[in-house]
Enzyme design. Structure first.
Site, PDB file in Angstrom:
ATOM      1  N   LYS A  37       0.849  -1.266  -0.236  1.00 35.30           N
ATOM      2  CA  LYS A  37       0.186   0.221  -0.379  1.00 35.30           C
ATOM      3  C   LYS A  37       0.819   1.320   0.087  1.00 35.30           C
ATOM      4  CE  LYS A  37      -4.429   0.664   0.280  1.00 35.30           C
ATOM      5  NZ  LYS A  37      -5.401  -0.137  -0.460  1.00 35.30           N
ATOM      6  N   GLY A  80     -20.436   6.057   3.534  1.00 31.59           N
ATOM      7  CA  GLY A  80     -19.525   6.346   1.690  1.00 31.59           C
ATOM      8  C   GLY A  80     -20.296   6.402   1.244  1.00 31.59           C
ATOM      9  N   GLY A  91     -18.917   6.710  -2.352  1.00 30.30           N
ATOM     10  CA  GLY A  91     -17.577   7.307  -3.464  1.00 30.30           C
ATOM     11  C   GLY A  91     -17.723   5.960  -4.041  1.00 30.30           C
ATOM     12  N   VAL A 125     -16.554   2.596  -4.193  1.00 33.06           N
ATOM     13  CA  VAL A 125     -17.351   1.590  -3.270  1.00 33.06           C
ATOM     14  C   VAL A 125     -19.285   1.369  -3.410  1.00 33.06           C
ATOM     15  CG1 VAL A 125     -17.004  -0.124  -1.558  1.00 33.06           C
ATOM     16  CG2 VAL A 125     -15.359   0.896  -2.933  1.00 33.06           C
ATOM     17  N   GLY A 126     -19.166   2.435  -2.373  1.00 31.03           N
ATOM     18  CA  GLY A 126     -20.461   2.583  -1.769  1.00 31.03           C
ATOM     19  C   GLY A 126     -21.549   2.525  -3.121  1.00 31.03           C
TER      20      GLY A 126
HETATM   21  P1  NAD Z   1     -13.848   6.980  -2.267  1.00 34.86           P
HETATM   22  O1  NAD Z   1     -12.612   8.087  -2.133  1.00 34.86           O
HETATM   23  O2  NAD Z   1     -14.045   7.256  -3.795  1.00 34.86           O
HETATM   24  O3  NAD Z   1     -15.729   7.562  -1.774  1.00 34.86           O
HETATM   25  C1  NAD Z   1     -15.160   7.295  -0.546  1.00 34.86           C
HETATM   26  C2  NAD Z   1     -16.535   8.256  -0.211  1.00 34.86           C
HETATM   27  O4  NAD Z   1     -16.196   7.730   1.598  1.00 34.86           O
HETATM   28  C3  NAD Z   1     -16.673   9.527  -0.076  1.00 34.86           C
HETATM   29  O5  NAD Z   1     -17.898   9.651  -0.521  1.00 34.86           O
HETATM   30  C4  NAD Z   1     -16.004  10.503   1.093  1.00 34.86           C
HETATM   31  O6  NAD Z   1     -16.897  11.248   1.137  1.00 34.86           O
HETATM   32  C5  NAD Z   1     -16.899   9.611   2.407  1.00 34.86           C
HETATM   33  N1  NAD Z   1     -15.662   9.856   3.975  1.00 34.86           N
HETATM   34  C6  NAD Z   1     -14.862   9.606   3.769  1.00 34.86           C
HETATM   35  N2  NAD Z   1     -14.653  10.222   5.080  1.00 34.86           N
HETATM   36  C7  NAD Z   1     -16.352  10.047   5.235  1.00 34.86           C
HETATM   37  C8  NAD Z   1     -16.772  10.013   6.393  1.00 34.86           C
HETATM   38  N3  NAD Z   1     -16.129  10.197   7.908  1.00 34.86           N
HETATM   39  N4  NAD Z   1     -17.674   9.613   6.779  1.00 34.86           N
HETATM   40  C9  NAD Z   1     -18.909   9.413   5.602  1.00 34.86           C
HETATM   41  N5  NAD Z   1     -18.189   9.275   4.482  1.00 34.86           N
HETATM   42  C10 NAD Z   1     -17.179   9.477   4.582  1.00 34.86           C
HETATM   43  O7  NAD Z   1     -13.525   5.726  -2.279  1.00 34.86           O
HETATM   44  P2  NAD Z   1     -13.815   4.135  -2.545  1.00 34.86           P
HETATM   45  O8  NAD Z   1     -12.485   3.824  -3.418  1.00 34.86           O
HETATM   46  O9  NAD Z   1     -14.939   4.412  -2.930  1.00 34.86           O
HETATM   47  O10 NAD Z   1     -13.562   3.506  -1.319  1.00 34.86           O
HETATM   48  C11 NAD Z   1     -13.672   3.347  -0.085  1.00 34.86           C
HETATM   49  C12 NAD Z   1     -13.632   2.632   1.445  1.00 34.86           C
HETATM   50  O11 NAD Z   1     -12.982   1.056   0.162  1.00 34.86           O
HETATM   51  C13 NAD Z   1     -11.428   2.335   1.428  1.00 34.86           C
HETATM   52  O12 NAD Z   1     -11.451   2.253   2.638  1.00 34.86           O
HETATM   53  C14 NAD Z   1     -10.815   1.895   0.033  1.00 34.86           C
HETATM   54  O13 NAD Z   1      -9.308   1.195   1.012  1.00 34.86           O
HETATM   55  C15 NAD Z   1     -12.460  -0.197   0.507  1.00 34.86           C
HETATM   56  N6  NAD Z   1     -11.893   0.346  -1.151  1.00 34.86           N
HETATM   57  C16 NAD Z   1     -11.813   0.550  -2.289  1.00 34.86           C
HETATM   58  C17 NAD Z   1     -11.831  -0.632  -3.530  1.00 34.86           C
HETATM   59  C18 NAD Z   1     -12.094  -0.284  -4.862  1.00 34.86           C
HETATM   60  O14 NAD Z   1     -11.971  -1.238  -5.448  1.00 34.86           O
HETATM   61  N7  NAD Z   1     -12.302   1.288  -5.026  1.00 34.86           N
HETATM   62  C19 NAD Z   1     -11.796  -1.893  -2.721  1.00 34.86           C
HETATM   63  C20 NAD Z   1     -11.509  -2.140  -1.417  1.00 34.86           C
HETATM   64  C21 NAD Z   1     -11.412  -1.499  -0.594  1.00 34.86           C
END
Ligand code: NAD
Length: 374
Positions: free
Chosen positions: A74, A174, A176, A178-179
């Site tokens: 990472k 969240g 983003g 993933v969500g």
């Molecule tokens: P992203 O940056 O696209 O989205 C993150 C979201 O979380 C945003 O909407 C942001 O506003 C929100 N957020 C940040 N802090 C917050 C808080 N304190 N309370 C509520 N919402 C909050 O990131 P992502 O790619 O969706 O990743 C999210 C998580 O999933 C991370 O932990 C990442 O490591 C994990 N993850 C991502 C992937 C992937 O394919 N992108 C795969 C496995 C795990």
């Protein structure tokens, strides 16, 4: 630095610093017995070397659990993920240049970085996945690879719960990459999204929120609390919104010993990496609330990234994610149920067996010095 060291790693910790452009980053290459480290680059203002180590370890376990020929690693970069693109590109290009010869690490996207960021790295040093389609990539966030995996993990977990997906109330922290895709896949199969949070605020509506409207809002650069129909909440109030399925998809340690009692749900499917502390998971388990551990539920993204690295075509990827995530979720929850162990312990056993087998093939257990290792 050696305070993190145990029998699995980390193999290397590198600190990257360039004051002229305010670049501060840390790379942790954890265990690479199975192959080069595959794990994302995260940009956030409040990251730390410790968080980087824990995330790298999670990648060692995730890649092994998904039976991928990769180890764990990472990078964290200190900074505002919303900085202007020119600034971000400058930081990432410098970062890539600094790690040009660190061949045991393959760059990939994570929070704060996307396929356009990966294109910058490709342009500098080439050793990267998660590229735009135009460069041969499978843009995992655009297609919703992790959200698809979360949906499949949820469907399997429901066999161990007393309710079904149709009509189940879902809350997502969240919104983003993933969500939003997790929401999309779950709602498509009859679940009702009743609450969602981003970093600026949250919205709750027991009647249901329109996922497409929320996605459109985010695409316009707005925040979820600007959604017109529902109760506006502070971001952290999302923890106590009543639901059947609660999905963390933001930051680490969001559910811990201090707030786990606020959760009002029956199932937690961990979308983010390390979103629950060990203490919180134990409390949930003791209360009979099921959870699917992060590196089992959220492996869709890395399965997609690995597929891109191995030149698998896009249509095959969704099938691969479905097969691997479903099978692992089933194995973990079944072992947890029949042997009375935490889902986390069952998941760890499954992954560690695969890492240990690979370590036996190596002269130096956690790494290889073979030429052309990558
Ligand atoms: P992203 O940056 O696209 O989205 C993150 C979201 O979380 C945003 O909407 C942001 O506003 C929100 N957020 C940040 N802090 C917050 C808080 N304190 N309370 C509520 N919402 C909050 O990131 P992502 O790619 O969706 O990743 C999210 C998580 O999933 C991370 O932990 C990442 O490591 C994990 N993850 C991502 C992937 C992937 O394919 N992108 C795969 C496995 C795990």
């Amino acid at each position: 630095m050696f305070r993190f060291a145990d029998e699995l790693g980390p193999f290397k910790i590198i600190h990257i610093y360039e004051p002229s452009i305010d670049l501060k980053a840390v790379l942790v290459v954890d265990n690479i017995a199975r192959g080069p480290a595959l794990g994302g680059v995260r940009i956030a203002p409040d990251v730390s070397a410790e968080e980087c180590f824990r995330l790298a370890r999670a990648m060692t376990l995730k890649n092994a659990a998904a039976d991928l020929p990769y180890g764990g690693g990472k990078i964290v970069v200190y900074g505002d993920p919303k900085m202007p693109f020119e600034k971000k590109s400058q930081l990432l290009r410098a970062l890539a240049g600094a790690l040009r010869y660190t061949e045991e690490y393959i760059f990939a996207p994570d929070m704060g970085t996307d396929e356009i960021c990966m294109a910058c790295i490709k342009d500098e040093i080439g050793r990267v996945v998660g590229l735009p389609c135009e460069m041969g990539g499978i843009p995992l966030d655009e297609v919703g690879a992790t959200g698809w995996g979360l949906f499949n993990a949820t469907e399997v977990a429901l066999k161990y719960c007393d309710f079904e997906l149709k009509g189940a109330r879902v809350v997502i922290q969240g919104f983003g990459a993933v969500g939003k895709h997790a929401a999309r896949f779950l709602v498509r199969k009859g679940a009702v999204l009743v609450g969602v949070a981003d970093s600026r605020g949250a919205v709750h509506n027991p009647e249901g929120l329109d996922v497409d409207a929320l996605i459109a809002l985010k695409n316009e650069g707005k925040n979820v609390f600007e959604y017109p129909e529902g109760k506006k909440l502070a971001s952290d109030e999302i923890v106590s919104v009543p639901c059947d399925i609660w999905i963390p998809a933001a930051r680490p340690d969001v559910i811990n010993g201090n707030n786990v009692h606020l959760l009002d749900t029956k199932l937690v499917v961990e979308g983010a990496n390390i979103p629950l502390t060990g203490e919180a998971e134990k409390i949930l388990y003791d209360k009979g609330i099921l959870y699917v551990p992060d590196f089992i539920a959220n492996a869709g993204g890395v399965i997609c990234a690995a597929s891109e690295h191995q030149k698998t075509t896009r249509p095959i990827v969704f099938g691969l994610i479905e097969e691997k995530v479903r099978s692992n979720t089933e194995q973990v929850l079944e072992a947890s149920k029949t042997r009375g162990i935490l889902p986390r312990e069952a998941a760890f056993e499954l992954a560690i067996k695969r890492v240990n087998r690979a370590m036996k093939y190596r002269r130096w257990s956690i790494f290889s010095s073979a030429p052309g290792f990558v």
